[in-house]
Design a protein around this motif. Sequence first.
Motif, PDB file in Angstrom:
ATOM      1  N   VAL A  20      48.184  77.380   7.772  1.00  0.00           N
ATOM      2  CA  VAL A  20      48.825  76.730   8.906  1.00  0.00           C
ATOM      3  C   VAL A  20      47.902  76.721  10.115  1.00  0.00           C
ATOM      4  CG1 VAL A  20      50.773  76.793  10.502  1.00  0.00           C
ATOM      5  CG2 VAL A  20      51.115  77.358   8.087  1.00  0.00           C
ATOM      6  N   SER A  21      47.419  77.896  10.497  1.00  0.00           N
ATOM      7  CA  SER A  21      46.551  78.028  11.655  1.00  0.00           C
ATOM      8  C   SER A  21      45.757  79.313  11.530  1.00  0.00           C
ATOM      9  CB  SER A  21      47.376  78.034  12.947  1.00  0.00           C
ATOM     10  OG  SER A  21      46.543  78.102  14.086  1.00  0.00           O
ATOM     11  N   CYS A  22      44.479  79.263  11.919  1.00  0.00           N
ATOM     12  CA  CYS A  22      43.609  80.423  11.834  1.00  0.00           C
ATOM     13  C   CYS A  22      42.746  80.496  13.082  1.00  0.00           C
ATOM     14  CB  CYS A  22      42.727  80.353  10.592  1.00  0.00           C
ATOM     15  SG  CYS A  22      43.658  80.278   9.042  1.00  0.00           S
ATOM     16  N   ILE A  23      42.309  81.718  13.409  1.00  0.00           N
ATOM     17  CA  ILE A  23      41.499  81.935  14.597  1.00  0.00           C
ATOM     18  C   ILE A  23      40.347  82.855  14.241  1.00  0.00           C
ATOM     19  CG2 ILE A  23      42.988  83.830  15.407  1.00  0.00           C
ATOM     20  CD1 ILE A  23      42.410  82.787  18.290  1.00  0.00           C
ATOM     21  N   SER A  24      39.153  82.499  14.688  1.00  0.00           N
ATOM     22  CA  SER A  24      37.964  83.247  14.340  1.00  0.00           C
ATOM     23  C   SER A  24      37.827  84.496  15.184  1.00  0.00           C
ATOM     24  CB  SER A  24      36.722  82.371  14.497  1.00  0.00           C
ATOM     25  OG  SER A  24      36.412  82.169  15.865  1.00  0.00           O
ATOM     26  N   SER A  25      36.949  85.385  14.740  1.00  0.00           N
ATOM     27  CA  SER A  25      36.636  86.592  15.502  1.00  0.00           C
ATOM     28  C   SER A  25      35.406  86.428  16.369  1.00  0.00           C
ATOM     29  CB  SER A  25      36.427  87.775  14.555  1.00  0.00           C
ATOM     30  OG  SER A  25      35.358  87.527  13.660  1.00  0.00           O
ATOM     31  N   SER A  26      34.532  85.493  16.024  1.00  0.00           N
ATOM     32  CA  SER A  26      33.243  85.365  16.689  1.00  0.00           C
ATOM     33  C   SER A  26      33.315  84.558  17.976  1.00  0.00           C
ATOM     34  CB  SER A  26      32.221  84.743  15.737  1.00  0.00           C
ATOM     35  OG  SER A  26      32.662  83.489  15.261  1.00  0.00           O
ATOM     36  N   SER A  40      37.206  80.113  17.859  1.00  0.00           N
ATOM     37  CA  SER A  40      37.559  78.783  17.392  1.00  0.00           C
ATOM     38  C   SER A  40      38.829  78.836  16.549  1.00  0.00           C
ATOM     39  CB  SER A  40      36.414  78.156  16.605  1.00  0.00           C
ATOM     40  OG  SER A  40      36.111  78.915  15.450  1.00  0.00           O
ATOM     41  N   THR A  41      39.537  77.741  16.525  1.00  0.00           N
ATOM     42  CA  THR A  41      40.825  77.678  15.848  1.00  0.00           C
ATOM     43  C   THR A  41      40.867  76.539  14.855  1.00  0.00           C
ATOM     44  OG1 THR A  41      41.759  76.351  17.645  1.00  0.00           O
ATOM     45  CG2 THR A  41      42.049  78.732  17.772  1.00  0.00           C
ATOM     46  N   TYR A  42      41.761  76.693  13.905  1.00  0.00           N
ATOM     47  CA  TYR A  42      42.033  75.666  12.913  1.00  0.00           C
ATOM     48  C   TYR A  42      43.531  75.438  12.875  1.00  0.00           C
ATOM     49  CZ  TYR A  42      43.191  73.741   8.357  1.00  0.00           C
ATOM     50  OH  TYR A  42      43.717  72.980   7.345  1.00  0.00           O
ATOM     51  N   TYR A  43      43.917  74.179  12.720  1.00  0.00           N
ATOM     52  CA  TYR A  43      45.317  73.826  12.537  1.00  0.00           C
ATOM     53  C   TYR A  43      45.430  72.823  11.405  1.00  0.00           C
ATOM     54  CZ  TYR A  43      45.965  75.888  17.149  1.00  0.00           C
ATOM     55  OH  TYR A  43      45.976  76.750  18.226  1.00  0.00           O
ATOM     56  N   ALA A  44      46.399  73.052  10.558  1.00  0.00           N
ATOM     57  CA  ALA A  44      46.709  72.053   9.553  1.00  0.00           C
ATOM     58  C   ALA A  44      47.162  70.769  10.234  1.00  0.00           C
ATOM     59  CB  ALA A  44      47.804  72.568   8.624  1.00  0.00           C
ATOM     60  N   LYS A  85      49.310  70.148  13.999  1.00  0.00           N
ATOM     61  CA  LYS A  85      48.482  69.889  15.173  1.00  0.00           C
ATOM     62  C   LYS A  85      49.313  69.301  16.307  1.00  0.00           C
ATOM     63  CE  LYS A  85      43.996  69.237  12.940  1.00  0.00           C
ATOM     64  NZ  LYS A  85      42.933  68.269  12.566  1.00  0.00           N
ATOM     65  N   GLY A  86      49.103  69.835  17.501  1.00  0.00           N
ATOM     66  CA  GLY A  86      49.840  69.390  18.667  1.00  0.00           C
ATOM     67  C   GLY A  86      51.172  70.072  18.859  1.00  0.00           C
ATOM     68  N   ARG A  87      51.618  70.831  17.861  1.00  0.00           N
ATOM     69  CA  ARG A  87      52.904  71.514  17.947  1.00  0.00           C
ATOM     70  C   ARG A  87      52.775  73.030  17.927  1.00  0.00           C
ATOM     71  NH1 ARG A  87      56.460  71.039  13.993  1.00  0.00           N
ATOM     72  NH2 ARG A  87      54.919  70.586  12.360  1.00  0.00           N
ATOM     73  N   PHE A  88      51.793  73.545  17.190  1.00  0.00           N
ATOM     74  CA  PHE A  88      51.606  74.985  17.047  1.00  0.00           C
ATOM     75  C   PHE A  88      50.365  75.425  17.808  1.00  0.00           C
ATOM     76  CE2 PHE A  88      53.785  75.670  12.636  1.00  0.00           C
ATOM     77  CZ  PHE A  88      54.912  75.003  13.094  1.00  0.00           C
ATOM     78  N   LEU A 140      51.708  83.051  16.928  1.00  0.00           N
ATOM     79  CA  LEU A 140      51.786  81.648  16.571  1.00  0.00           C
ATOM     80  C   LEU A 140      52.978  81.056  17.315  1.00  0.00           C
ATOM     81  CD1 LEU A 140      50.553  79.376  14.809  1.00  0.00           C
ATOM     82  CD2 LEU A 140      52.338  79.894  13.126  1.00  0.00           C
ATOM     83  N   GLN A 141      52.681  80.293  18.358  1.00  0.00           N
ATOM     84  CA  GLN A 141      53.718  79.608  19.108  1.00  0.00           C
ATOM     85  C   GLN A 141      54.014  78.284  18.412  1.00  0.00           C
ATOM     86  OE1 GLN A 141      55.440  80.531  22.204  1.00  0.00           O
ATOM     87  NE2 GLN A 141      56.686  78.898  21.296  1.00  0.00           N
ATOM     88  N   MET A 142      55.248  78.102  18.007  1.00  0.00           N
ATOM     89  CA  MET A 142      55.662  76.924  17.266  1.00  0.00           C
ATOM     90  C   MET A 142      56.661  76.147  18.111  1.00  0.00           C
ATOM     91  SD  MET A 142      56.078  78.526  13.431  1.00  0.00           S
ATOM     92  CE  MET A 142      57.563  79.413  13.883  1.00  0.00           C
ATOM     93  N   LYS A 143      56.347  74.893  18.380  1.00  0.00           N
ATOM     94  CA  LYS A 143      57.208  74.023  19.157  1.00  0.00           C
ATOM     95  C   LYS A 143      57.528  72.759  18.369  1.00  0.00           C
ATOM     96  CE  LYS A 143      55.405  75.606  23.626  1.00  0.00           C
ATOM     97  NZ  LYS A 143      54.778  75.217  24.913  1.00  0.00           N
ATOM     98  N   SER A 144      58.546  72.060  18.819  1.00  0.00           N
ATOM     99  CA  SER A 144      58.967  70.813  18.169  1.00  0.00           C
ATOM    100  C   SER A 144      59.122  71.004  16.666  1.00  0.00           C
ATOM    101  CB  SER A 144      57.973  69.692  18.481  1.00  0.00           C
ATOM    102  OG  SER A 144      57.873  69.465  19.867  1.00  0.00           O
ATOM    103  N   LEU A 145      59.816  72.050  16.302  1.00  0.00           N
ATOM    104  CA  LEU A 145      59.929  72.407  14.894  1.00  0.00           C
ATOM    105  C   LEU A 145      60.708  71.361  14.106  1.00  0.00           C
ATOM    106  CD1 LEU A 145      60.440  76.207  15.352  1.00  0.00           C
ATOM    107  CD2 LEU A 145      58.664  75.161  13.929  1.00  0.00           C
ATOM    108  N   LYS A 146      60.283  71.180  12.871  1.00  0.00           N
ATOM    109  CA  LYS A 146      60.860  70.212  11.961  1.00  0.00           C
ATOM    110  C   LYS A 146      61.417  70.929  10.739  1.00  0.00           C
ATOM    111  CE  LYS A 146      57.248  66.878  13.213  1.00  0.00           C
ATOM    112  NZ  LYS A 146      56.141  66.039  12.684  1.00  0.00           N
ATOM    113  N   PRO A 147      62.384  70.336  10.056  1.00  0.00           N
ATOM    114  CA  PRO A 147      62.903  70.969   8.843  1.00  0.00           C
ATOM    115  C   PRO A 147      61.816  71.284   7.823  1.00  0.00           C
ATOM    116  CG  PRO A 147      64.379  69.233   9.527  1.00  0.00           C
ATOM    117  CD  PRO A 147      63.168  69.140  10.428  1.00  0.00           C
ATOM    118  N   GLU A 148      60.782  70.465   7.730  1.00  0.00           N
ATOM    119  CA  GLU A 148      59.708  70.711   6.791  1.00  0.00           C
ATOM    120  C   GLU A 148      58.829  71.902   7.160  1.00  0.00           C
ATOM    121  OE1 GLU A 148      58.725  66.618   8.720  1.00  0.00           O
ATOM    122  OE2 GLU A 148      60.504  67.803   8.267  1.00  0.00           O
TER     123      GLU A 148
END
Length: 124
Positions: A48-54, A57-61, A65-68, A81-89
């Motif tokens: 879903v989302s990952c954050i580096s240690s170095s 930098s971040t990654y979003y599925a 994107k734009g919601r988490f 992990l802040q999740m906004k505009s959540l969807k049933p999926e």
Amino acid sequence: QLQIVESGGGLVQPGGSLRLSCAASGFTLAQYVIGWFRQAPGKDREGVSCISSSDGSTYYADSVKGRFTISRDNAKNTVYLQMKSLKPEDTAVYYCAVGYDVRAMCVLGEYDYWGQGTQVTVSS
């Protein structure tokens, strides 16, 4: 003793928000790549989302994107992990995971230590 505890899941209506927490004991999260993964019924676990240690930098599925937003609070040894505009999926069990030597961010096999998960259900 290593321990990861996820919290913050629950039932929320579509369009609502939740903040998941990944709290660690026995080690310092800031030293590692941290990932949030989720697994819905009948589906494979996915990044879903990952954050580096170095460099932070971040990654979003693409699906989130734009919601988490993923973030660290090193003073609390916690990743959020802040999740906004959540969807049933978005309904799934969400897992926090630690990667020691991650070559590709948010690839499942790159992570070594996992929490027990927290349930997120998005439903009206």
